[in-house]
Design a protein around this motif. Sequence first.
Motif, PDB file in Angstrom:
ATOM      1  N   UNK A 173       0.875  -1.173   0.000  1.00 38.30           N
ATOM      2  CA  UNK A 173       0.000   0.000   0.000  1.00 38.30           C
ATOM      3  C   UNK A 173       0.913   1.224   0.000  1.00 38.30           C
ATOM      4  N   UNK A 174       0.819   2.025  -1.046  1.00 34.58           N
ATOM      5  CA  UNK A 174       1.667   3.202  -1.222  1.00 34.58           C
ATOM      6  C   UNK A 174       0.879   4.439  -0.804  1.00 34.58           C
ATOM      7  N   UNK A 175       1.298   5.061   0.304  1.00 33.31           N
ATOM      8  CA  UNK A 175       0.646   6.271   0.806  1.00 33.31           C
ATOM      9  C   UNK A 175       1.670   7.401   0.790  1.00 33.31           C
ATOM     10  N   UNK A 176       1.346   8.498   0.125  1.00 31.87           N
ATOM     11  CA  UNK A 176       2.296   9.600   0.054  1.00 31.87           C
ATOM     12  C   UNK A 176       1.652  10.887  -0.416  1.00 31.87           C
ATOM     13  N   UNK A 177       2.490  11.880  -0.643  1.00 31.19           N
ATOM     14  CA  UNK A 177       2.029  13.197  -1.086  1.00 31.19           C
ATOM     15  C   UNK A 177       3.143  13.877  -1.871  1.00 31.19           C
ATOM     16  N   UNK A 178       2.758  14.690  -2.810  1.00 33.14           N
ATOM     17  CA  UNK A 178       3.723  15.458  -3.599  1.00 33.14           C
ATOM     18  C   UNK A 178       3.981  16.799  -2.928  1.00 33.14           C
ATOM     19  N   UNK A 179       5.200  17.292  -3.048  1.00 31.60           N
ATOM     20  CA  UNK A 179       5.537  18.635  -2.575  1.00 31.60           C
ATOM     21  C   UNK A 179       6.629  19.199  -3.473  1.00 31.60           C
ATOM     22  N   UNK A 180       6.853  20.500  -3.371  1.00 29.84           N
ATOM     23  CA  UNK A 180       7.863  21.160  -4.184  1.00 29.84           C
ATOM     24  C   UNK A 180       9.065  21.533  -3.333  1.00 29.84           C
ATOM     25  N   UNK A 181      10.252  21.308  -3.879  1.00 31.04           N
ATOM     26  CA  UNK A 181      11.478  21.717  -3.201  1.00 31.04           C
ATOM     27  C   UNK A 181      11.554  23.242  -3.172  1.00 31.04           C
ATOM     28  N   UNK A 182      11.963  23.783  -2.035  1.00 30.29           N
ATOM     29  CA  UNK A 182      12.011  25.236  -1.890  1.00 30.29           C
ATOM     30  C   UNK A 182      13.107  25.861  -2.742  1.00 30.29           C
ATOM     31  N   UNK A 183      14.222  25.159  -2.909  1.00 29.42           N
ATOM     32  CA  UNK A 183      15.346  25.763  -3.627  1.00 29.42           C
ATOM     33  C   UNK A 183      15.197  25.696  -5.136  1.00 29.42           C
ATOM     34  N   UNK A 184      14.580  24.636  -5.653  1.00 29.61           N
ATOM     35  CA  UNK A 184      14.480  24.455  -7.100  1.00 29.61           C
ATOM     36  C   UNK A 184      13.047  24.490  -7.626  1.00 29.61           C
ATOM     37  N   UNK A 185      12.067  24.310  -6.751  1.00 27.49           N
ATOM     38  CA  UNK A 185      10.691  24.251  -7.205  1.00 27.49           C
ATOM     39  C   UNK A 185      10.325  22.933  -7.854  1.00 27.49           C
ATOM     40  N   UNK A 186      11.246  21.973  -7.819  1.00 29.47           N
ATOM     41  CA  UNK A 186      11.000  20.662  -8.417  1.00 29.47           C
ATOM     42  C   UNK A 186       9.989  19.879  -7.581  1.00 29.47           C
ATOM     43  N   UNK A 187       9.069  19.186  -8.249  1.00 29.10           N
ATOM     44  CA  UNK A 187       8.065  18.382  -7.562  1.00 29.10           C
ATOM     45  C   UNK A 187       8.633  17.007  -7.231  1.00 29.10           C
ATOM     46  N   UNK A 188       8.477  16.595  -5.986  1.00 33.72           N
ATOM     47  CA  UNK A 188       8.938  15.286  -5.551  1.00 33.72           C
ATOM     48  C   UNK A 188       7.803  14.571  -4.836  1.00 33.72           C
ATOM     49  N   UNK A 189       7.946  13.258  -4.714  1.00 30.32           N
ATOM     50  CA  UNK A 189       6.971  12.428  -4.029  1.00 30.32           C
ATOM     51  C   UNK A 189       7.613  11.833  -2.784  1.00 30.32           C
ATOM     52  N   UNK A 190       6.925  11.926  -1.662  1.00 32.30           N
ATOM     53  CA  UNK A 190       7.407  11.357  -0.402  1.00 32.30           C
ATOM     54  C   UNK A 190       6.308  10.483   0.182  1.00 32.30           C
ATOM     55  N   UNK A 191       6.683   9.277   0.586  1.00 32.62           N
ATOM     56  CA  UNK A 191       5.660   8.384   1.114  1.00 32.62           C
ATOM     57  C   UNK A 191       6.233   7.137   1.746  1.00 32.62           C
ATOM     58  N   UNK A 192       5.332   6.203   2.041  1.00 31.22           N
ATOM     59  CA  UNK A 192       5.692   4.950   2.698  1.00 31.22           C
ATOM     60  C   UNK A 192       5.008   3.803   1.975  1.00 31.22           C
TER      61      UNK A 192
END
Length: 231
Positions: A173-192
């Motif tokens: 079961x993949x639970x996570x959320x997307x957020x943007x890096x403050x320095x580059x504005x790049x979108x990343x995914x963080x989860x478990x």
Amino acid sequence: MRRFPAFRLAFIYIVFSAIWISISDQVVLTLASDPDQLTRLQSIKGWGFVVISGLLIFVLRFMEEQRRKQWDLELKEQAGSMQNLIENIPGIVYRTQAQADRPIEFISSDGAQGLGIETLNGMPVDDTSLSTFIDEGDRAQVEAQINQAIKNGSAYQVNYEIHTADQSPRFVMDIGRARQKQNTGETILEGVLSDITPLQNVQEELFLKVLELGSLRSIDQAILSNMDITE
């Protein structure tokens, strides 16, 4: 001002210089009785300013360095505590780029070991993508659900099958959320990723039981619907 040590140092130096000039000029004018003595006192005042300001800068820099070391120790302690929490979370903690193949930027040690990924401080030594471990039949629906969550700015929860380092299938079961890096504005995914293989196996067994019961019920209905005693 705590975040700008150079600005703080310049501010203190300017204040000290202003106080020194205003006080020292009055003292010199009070003590000087003739032009020669005034010249000597002005020279002493100048050298005194150089020495004291140098000592002041040294003390301020020393205090700043000690404060910086203390901040570094606190950051390291917080990082160690966070790492300890991550490693004790039941599941695979990850951070990936928000791309179709989801290149891995960070993965917890248990997850790296289970997937056969060589890491250094949680970062893969070689370029590795999380999607390569997802079963081919699930990749399209996983990508679609995650992209929809990114578009809506919401968290995502998706179940799919992965293949570990020993090629054994596991359901997660993949639970996570997307957020943007403050320095580059790049979108990343963080989860478990949580292992739900036992639950999946139970669901499959229940499904088979339901099919079996449904078949038995169909047979019972066929028998009971026949009103011919002989048959």
